[in-house]
Design a protein around this motif. Sequence first.
Motif, PDB file in Angstrom:
ATOM      1  N   ARG A  67       0.832  -1.220   0.000  1.00  0.00           N
ATOM      2  CA  ARG A  67       0.000   0.000   0.000  1.00  0.00           C
ATOM      3  C   ARG A  67       0.857   1.258   0.000  1.00  0.00           C
ATOM      4  O   ARG A  67       0.560   2.231  -0.696  1.00  0.00           O
ATOM      5  N   ILE A  68       1.911   1.238   0.794  1.00  0.00           N
ATOM      6  CA  ILE A  68       2.794   2.408   0.877  1.00  0.00           C
ATOM      7  C   ILE A  68       3.456   2.669  -0.476  1.00  0.00           C
ATOM      8  O   ILE A  68       3.484   3.796  -0.959  1.00  0.00           O
ATOM      9  N   ARG A  69       3.982   1.638  -1.087  1.00  0.00           N
ATOM     10  CA  ARG A  69       4.677   1.816  -2.365  1.00  0.00           C
ATOM     11  C   ARG A  69       3.715   2.123  -3.514  1.00  0.00           C
ATOM     12  O   ARG A  69       4.133   2.636  -4.539  1.00  0.00           O
ATOM     13  N   SER A  70       2.420   1.840  -3.317  1.00  0.00           N
ATOM     14  CA  SER A  70       1.412   2.170  -4.335  1.00  0.00           C
ATOM     15  C   SER A  70       0.884   3.590  -4.195  1.00  0.00           C
ATOM     16  O   SER A  70       0.286   4.117  -5.124  1.00  0.00           O
ATOM     17  N   ALA A  71       1.085   4.193  -3.028  1.00  0.00           N
ATOM     18  CA  ALA A  71       0.602   5.552  -2.778  1.00  0.00           C
ATOM     19  C   ALA A  71       1.637   6.557  -3.282  1.00  0.00           C
ATOM     20  O   ALA A  71       2.774   6.560  -2.815  1.00  0.00           O
ATOM     21  N   GLN A  72       1.261   7.369  -4.227  1.00  0.00           N
ATOM     22  CA  GLN A  72       2.194   8.319  -4.852  1.00  0.00           C
ATOM     23  C   GLN A  72       2.928   9.174  -3.821  1.00  0.00           C
ATOM     24  O   GLN A  72       4.125   9.387  -3.921  1.00  0.00           O
ATOM     25  N   ASN A  73       2.215   9.648  -2.803  1.00  0.00           N
ATOM     26  CA  ASN A  73       2.818  10.533  -1.811  1.00  0.00           C
ATOM     27  C   ASN A  73       3.678   9.797  -0.775  1.00  0.00           C
ATOM     28  O   ASN A  73       4.344  10.433   0.034  1.00  0.00           O
ATOM     29  N   LEU A  74       3.678   8.466  -0.797  1.00  0.00           N
ATOM     30  CA  LEU A  74       4.442   7.705   0.201  1.00  0.00           C
ATOM     31  C   LEU A  74       5.531   6.830  -0.396  1.00  0.00           C
ATOM     32  O   LEU A  74       6.265   6.176   0.336  1.00  0.00           O
ATOM     33  N   LYS A  75       5.650   6.810  -1.705  1.00  0.00           N
ATOM     34  CA  LYS A  75       6.627   5.931  -2.354  1.00  0.00           C
ATOM     35  C   LYS A  75       8.038   6.116  -1.811  1.00  0.00           C
ATOM     36  O   LYS A  75       8.817   5.180  -1.753  1.00  0.00           O
ATOM     37  N   ALA A  76       8.378   7.323  -1.428  1.00  0.00           N
ATOM     38  CA  ALA A  76       9.743   7.619  -0.982  1.00  0.00           C
ATOM     39  C   ALA A  76       9.947   7.432   0.524  1.00  0.00           C
ATOM     40  O   ALA A  76      11.057   7.592   1.009  1.00  0.00           O
ATOM     41  N   LEU A  77       8.889   7.069   1.266  1.00  0.00           N
ATOM     42  CA  LEU A  77       9.028   6.876   2.713  1.00  0.00           C
ATOM     43  C   LEU A  77       9.960   5.697   2.981  1.00  0.00           C
ATOM     44  O   LEU A  77       9.680   4.578   2.558  1.00  0.00           O
ATOM     45  N   PRO A  78      11.076   5.914   3.683  1.00  0.00           N
ATOM     46  CA  PRO A  78      11.954   4.791   4.009  1.00  0.00           C
ATOM     47  C   PRO A  78      11.251   3.811   4.952  1.00  0.00           C
ATOM     48  O   PRO A  78      10.591   4.221   5.909  1.00  0.00           O
ATOM     49  N   VAL A  79      11.405   2.524   4.660  1.00  0.00           N
ATOM     50  CA  VAL A  79      10.802   1.467   5.476  1.00  0.00           C
ATOM     51  C   VAL A  79      11.888   0.495   5.899  1.00  0.00           C
ATOM     52  O   VAL A  79      12.620  -0.049   5.065  1.00  0.00           O
ATOM     53  N   LEU A  80      11.972   0.296   7.203  1.00  0.00           N
ATOM     54  CA  LEU A  80      12.901  -0.649   7.812  1.00  0.00           C
ATOM     55  C   LEU A  80      12.068  -1.806   8.341  1.00  0.00           C
ATOM     56  O   LEU A  80      11.243  -1.614   9.231  1.00  0.00           O
ATOM     57  N   ALA A  81      12.236  -2.997   7.768  1.00  0.00           N
ATOM     58  CA  ALA A  81      11.433  -4.153   8.161  1.00  0.00           C
ATOM     59  C   ALA A  81      12.081  -4.901   9.315  1.00  0.00           C
ATOM     60  O   ALA A  81      13.297  -5.052   9.364  1.00  0.00           O
ATOM     61  N   LEU A  82      11.238  -5.374  10.227  1.00  0.00           N
ATOM     62  CA  LEU A  82      11.681  -6.240  11.313  1.00  0.00           C
ATOM     63  C   LEU A  82      11.355  -7.673  10.921  1.00  0.00           C
ATOM     64  O   LEU A  82      10.199  -7.981  10.594  1.00  0.00           O
ATOM     65  N   MET A  94       9.843  -8.923   0.747  1.00  0.00           N
ATOM     66  CA  MET A  94       9.858  -7.511   1.157  1.00  0.00           C
ATOM     67  C   MET A  94      10.780  -6.703   0.240  1.00  0.00           C
ATOM     68  O   MET A  94      10.470  -5.566  -0.106  1.00  0.00           O
ATOM     69  N   THR A  95      11.904  -7.279  -0.154  1.00  0.00           N
ATOM     70  CA  THR A  95      12.809  -6.599  -1.082  1.00  0.00           C
ATOM     71  C   THR A  95      12.101  -6.339  -2.405  1.00  0.00           C
ATOM     72  O   THR A  95      12.183  -5.234  -2.962  1.00  0.00           O
ATOM     73  N   ASP A  96      11.384  -7.326  -2.898  1.00  0.00           N
ATOM     74  CA  ASP A  96      10.637  -7.163  -4.144  1.00  0.00           C
ATOM     75  C   ASP A  96       9.580  -6.073  -4.037  1.00  0.00           C
ATOM     76  O   ASP A  96       9.276  -5.391  -5.017  1.00  0.00           O
ATOM     77  N   LEU A  97       9.014  -5.895  -2.845  1.00  0.00           N
ATOM     78  CA  LEU A  97       7.987  -4.869  -2.626  1.00  0.00           C
ATOM     79  C   LEU A  97       8.581  -3.479  -2.416  1.00  0.00           C
ATOM     80  O   LEU A  97       7.853  -2.495  -2.428  1.00  0.00           O
ATOM     81  N   GLY A  98       9.900  -3.389  -2.181  1.00  0.00           N
ATOM     82  CA  GLY A  98      10.530  -2.079  -2.069  1.00  0.00           C
ATOM     83  C   GLY A  98      10.972  -1.665  -0.687  1.00  0.00           C
ATOM     84  O   GLY A  98      11.140  -0.475  -0.422  1.00  0.00           O
ATOM     85  N   VAL A  99      11.214  -2.624   0.207  1.00  0.00           N
ATOM     86  CA  VAL A  99      11.713  -2.270   1.536  1.00  0.00           C
ATOM     87  C   VAL A  99      13.121  -1.690   1.396  1.00  0.00           C
ATOM     88  O   VAL A  99      13.853  -2.024   0.472  1.00  0.00           O
TER      89      VAL A  99
END
Length: 132
Positions: A67-82, A94-99
């Motif tokens: 959802r984050i990577r699909s939202a234009q305004n959030l694509k650049a939000l850095p995400v650190l996965a646990l 997760m890598t494929d999704l853009g983490v």
Amino acid sequence: MSGRILVAEDEPYIVEAITFLLSHQGYQVTAVEDGAAVMPAIADAKPDLLILDIMLPSANGFEVLSRIRSAQNLKALPVLALTAKGQEADRRRMTDLGVDDFVTKPFSNRDLVSRVTRLIGAVQPDQPAARN
């Protein structure tokens, strides 16, 4: 250091540890405990970084990241996965999704702070977050 961090994690002890550690580094930390709460919390908190557990109730980390990577305004939000040890397939997905990066649970304080600092360091004041 400064910056706003949203933590999406359902284990209270992990939330408490992350909040304590990062607050003492000068970060403003907000937390939610299920995946369904992440998108509204992003809208409210406007974080510079999302720390996202993969296994969350309501909506898992894969769904949230998608959802984050699909939202234009959030694509650049850095995400650190646990992630938990031994979840290689989850890491690949997760890598494929853009983490942007991973921290393996249990994590070391030094490793978490280092990764957070690196990801937030890419964010310039009054600029959208930059993905690495």
